[in-house]
Design a protein around this motif. Structure first.
Motif, mmCIF file in Angstrom:
data_model
loop_
_atom_site.group_PDB
_atom_site.id
_atom_site.type_symbol
_atom_site.label_atom_id
_atom_site.label_comp_id
_atom_site.label_asym_id
_atom_site.label_seq_id
_atom_site.Cartn_x
_atom_site.Cartn_y
_atom_site.Cartn_z
ATOM 1 N N ARG A 1 0.846 -1.201 0.000
ATOM 2 C CA ARG A 1 0.000 0.000 0.000
ATOM 3 C C ARG A 1 0.882 1.252 0.000
ATOM 4 O O ARG A 1 1.840 1.349 0.783
ATOM 5 C CB ARG A 1 -0.910 0.006 1.220
ATOM 6 N N PHE A 2 0.558 2.167 -0.885
ATOM 7 C CA PHE A 2 1.287 3.433 -1.003
ATOM 8 C C PHE A 2 0.351 4.579 -0.614
ATOM 9 O O PHE A 2 -0.785 4.631 -1.090
ATOM 10 C CB PHE A 2 1.709 3.704 -2.455
ATOM 11 N N GLU A 3 0.875 5.479 0.209
ATOM 12 C CA GLU A 3 0.130 6.711 0.487
ATOM 13 C C GLU A 3 1.015 7.883 0.148
ATOM 14 O O GLU A 3 2.132 7.993 0.678
ATOM 15 C CB GLU A 3 -0.297 6.750 1.949
ATOM 16 N N PRO A 4 0.558 8.761 -0.752
ATOM 17 C CA PRO A 4 1.397 9.885 -1.157
ATOM 18 C C PRO A 4 1.783 10.747 0.046
ATOM 19 O O PRO A 4 0.955 11.011 0.919
ATOM 20 C CB PRO A 4 0.497 10.668 -2.122
ATOM 21 N N ARG A 5 3.055 11.154 0.075
ATOM 22 C CA ARG A 5 3.528 12.048 1.145
ATOM 23 C C ARG A 5 3.295 13.488 0.695
ATOM 24 O O ARG A 5 3.765 13.895 -0.359
ATOM 25 C CB ARG A 5 5.025 11.862 1.354
ATOM 26 N N GLY A 6 2.615 14.227 1.535
ATOM 27 C CA GLY A 6 2.401 15.637 1.234
ATOM 28 C C GLY A 6 3.695 16.425 1.368
ATOM 29 O O GLY A 6 3.849 17.490 0.773
ATOM 30 N N ASP A 7 4.643 15.873 2.153
ATOM 31 C CA ASP A 7 5.876 16.617 2.431
ATOM 32 C C ASP A 7 7.039 16.170 1.535
ATOM 33 O O ASP A 7 8.195 16.469 1.822
ATOM 34 C CB ASP A 7 6.278 16.424 3.902
ATOM 35 N N ALA A 8 6.743 15.459 0.457
ATOM 36 C CA ALA A 8 7.834 15.006 -0.435
ATOM 37 C C ALA A 8 8.562 16.225 -1.011
ATOM 38 O O ALA A 8 7.909 17.160 -1.488
ATOM 39 C CB ALA A 8 7.264 14.151 -1.569
ATOM 40 N N ALA A 9 9.886 16.200 -0.946
ATOM 41 C CA ALA A 9 10.673 17.336 -1.463
ATOM 42 C C ALA A 9 10.287 17.616 -2.897
ATOM 43 O O ALA A 9 10.087 16.683 -3.693
ATOM 44 C CB ALA A 9 12.160 16.994 -1.369
ATOM 45 N N LYS A 10 10.162 18.906 -3.227
ATOM 46 C CA LYS A 10 9.784 19.276 -4.604
ATOM 47 C C LYS A 10 11.040 19.231 -5.475
ATOM 48 O O LYS A 10 11.970 20.012 -5.276
ATOM 49 C CB LYS A 10 9.193 20.687 -4.632
ATOM 50 N N LEU A 11 11.038 18.313 -6.404
ATOM 51 C CA LEU A 11 12.197 18.107 -7.282
ATOM 52 C C LEU A 11 11.695 17.575 -8.610
ATOM 53 O O LEU A 11 10.692 16.852 -8.636
ATOM 54 C CB LEU A 11 13.077 16.982 -6.729
ATOM 55 N N PRO A 12 12.392 17.860 -9.702
ATOM 56 C CA PRO A 12 11.995 17.194 -10.948
ATOM 57 C C PRO A 12 12.299 15.688 -10.856
ATOM 58 O O PRO A 12 13.415 15.313 -10.450
ATOM 59 C CB PRO A 12 12.876 17.854 -12.013
ATOM 60 N N VAL A 13 11.323 14.870 -11.202
ATOM 61 C CA VAL A 13 11.529 13.411 -11.148
ATOM 62 C C VAL A 13 12.740 13.041 -12.003
ATOM 63 O O VAL A 13 13.546 12.185 -11.625
ATOM 64 C CB VAL A 13 10.273 12.671 -11.664
ATOM 65 N N ALA A 14 12.887 13.728 -13.144
ATOM 66 C CA ALA A 14 13.975 13.377 -14.065
ATOM 67 C C ALA A 14 15.345 13.560 -13.405
ATOM 68 O O ALA A 14 16.277 12.782 -13.673
ATOM 69 C CB ALA A 14 13.886 14.231 -15.330
ATOM 70 N N ALA A 15 15.478 14.558 -12.526
ATOM 71 C CA ALA A 15 16.771 14.782 -11.869
ATOM 72 C C ALA A 15 17.074 13.626 -10.919
ATOM 73 O O ALA A 15 18.201 13.101 -10.878
ATOM 74 C CB ALA A 15 16.752 16.114 -11.114
ATOM 75 N N LEU A 16 16.060 13.210 -10.148
ATOM 76 C CA LEU A 16 16.290 12.092 -9.228
ATOM 77 C C LEU A 16 16.579 10.815 -10.008
ATOM 78 O O LEU A 16 17.481 10.047 -9.656
ATOM 79 C CB LEU A 16 15.074 11.890 -8.317
ATOM 80 N N GLU A 17 15.818 10.599 -11.082
ATOM 81 C CA GLU A 17 16.024 9.395 -11.900
ATOM 82 C C GLU A 17 17.444 9.373 -12.462
ATOM 83 O O GLU A 17 18.079 8.323 -12.526
ATOM 84 C CB GLU A 17 15.013 9.355 -13.052
ATOM 85 N N ALA A 18 17.935 10.536 -12.886
ATOM 86 C CA ALA A 18 19.281 10.587 -13.459
ATOM 87 C C ALA A 18 20.316 10.206 -12.404
ATOM 88 O O ALA A 18 21.251 9.439 -12.678
ATOM 89 C CB ALA A 18 19.555 11.989 -14.012
ATOM 90 N N VAL A 19 20.132 10.712 -11.179
ATOM 91 C CA VAL A 19 21.099 10.414 -10.119
ATOM 92 C C VAL A 19 21.044 8.931 -9.733
ATOM 93 O O VAL A 19 22.084 8.259 -9.630
ATOM 94 C CB VAL A 19 20.841 11.309 -8.878
ATOM 95 N N THR A 20 19.828 8.408 -9.536
ATOM 96 C CA THR A 20 19.756 7.002 -9.102
ATOM 97 C C THR A 20 20.182 6.058 -10.234
ATOM 98 O O THR A 20 20.792 5.022 -9.976
ATOM 99 C CB THR A 20 18.339 6.627 -8.598
#
Ligand code: SAM
Length: 280
Positions: free
Chosen positions: A208-227
């Protein structure tokens, strides 16, 4: 009464036989015929009273029936296999106005289009061949918090373990970072192969996933590139694996407060977020 009409539907085994719904491996078809189990999954996806649900891959409709019996105000069910449609129409007739059947490929359907002004709950026993791409799409939604209020899905235990994995474990990787950045994700229970018809080769799990309201605002593409860079060469130290992003990663790692000798699997999610913020 809807509940009585739903309870009176024929057993799923008969529905499958009558509609010639022999399971197709290419469509990831492993059906759940035990209404106790499908109701347990439906309850895990709740609270359903008054809620709108998006189900992917209803097949003969075991989980669909359970969602309606557990009180979903409305279910939209996206199914690719036309052979399942008569069985689903039968359920729709027993719950007038509460089930919309969409024939199509869930990968080509925009889930957000089904979200009205009410939060949408995703509940699905996902076809394993499309589970990871669908999940990645839901976790990458923009804007965030997304169009869905919760997602409760059955997938392979191995994928479930990657989702909830902690740093330092072998299962920790790109999917763990994406999921834990944006959601609270919990592995609720495992389901053995024998619960399905036909039984798959591997154990399954409901997450079960519940969206976090406090998730850091970042472009998904930037995180994807790093990981992608870090886990693409997970045995290498970051000062080497991140060279595809920065010719000299050491000052960047210093800025993020990270030792250059660390490896991807040692980094907590927040460290990936710091690196993505620098990349952005
Ligand atoms: N929900 C049913 C149950 O629990 O018994 C069936 C689950 S079965 C694991 C997966 C279902 O997804 C099948 O009915 C299959 O036809 C459907 N399916 C497979 N690929 C799909 C796709 N790309 N889009 C929509 N449905 C798909």
């Amino acid at each position: 009464m809807t509940a009585d009409a739903l309870e009176a539907l024929p057993p799923l085994r008969d529905v499958i036989a009558r509609n010639g719904l022999s399971a197709r491996r290419a469509l990831g078809q492993n059906f759940l015929l035990d209404l106790n189990l499908t109701r347990r999954i439906a309850r895990a996806g709740g609270p359903l009273a008054g809620s709108h649900v998006l189900e992917i891959g209803p097949g003969p409709g075991g989980l669909t029936r359970a969602l309606l019996l557990e009180g979903a105000a409305h279910v939209t069910a996206v199914e690719r296999d036309a052979r399942a449609l008569p069985a689903l129409e039968e359920i729709a007739a027993s719950a007038p106005g509460r089930l919309t059947i969409v024939e199509g490929d869930a990968l080509e359907v925009d889930g957000a289009a089904f979200a009205g002004d009410k939060p949408l709950r995703i509940v699905a026993n996902l076809p394993y061949n499309v589970a990871t791409p669908l999940l990645t799409r839901w976790l990458s939604a923009e804007p965030w918090p997304p169009w869905w209020a919760s997602a409760t899905i059955m997938l392979q235990q191995e994928v479930a373990e990657r989702i909830v994995a902690a740093p330092g474990s072998k299962a920790y990787g790109r999917l763990s970072v994406l999921a834990q950045w944006r959601t609270h994700a919990a592995l609720l229970f495992k389901v053995p192969p024998r619960a399905f018809t036909p039984p798959p080769k591997v154990t399954s799990a409901v997450v079960r996933f519940e969206p976090r309201g406090d998730a850091a605002k970042l472009p998904v593409a930037a995180l994807e590139a790093v990981t992608a860079a870090a886990f693409g060469q997970r045995r290498k130290m970051l000062r080497s694996s991140l060279k595809s992003l920065w010719p000299d990663p050491e000052p960047v790692l210093a800025e993020a407060g990270l030792a250059p000798t660390l490896r991807a699997e040692q980094l907590p999610v927040e460290a990936f977020l710091r690196l993505a913020a620098i990349l952005k």
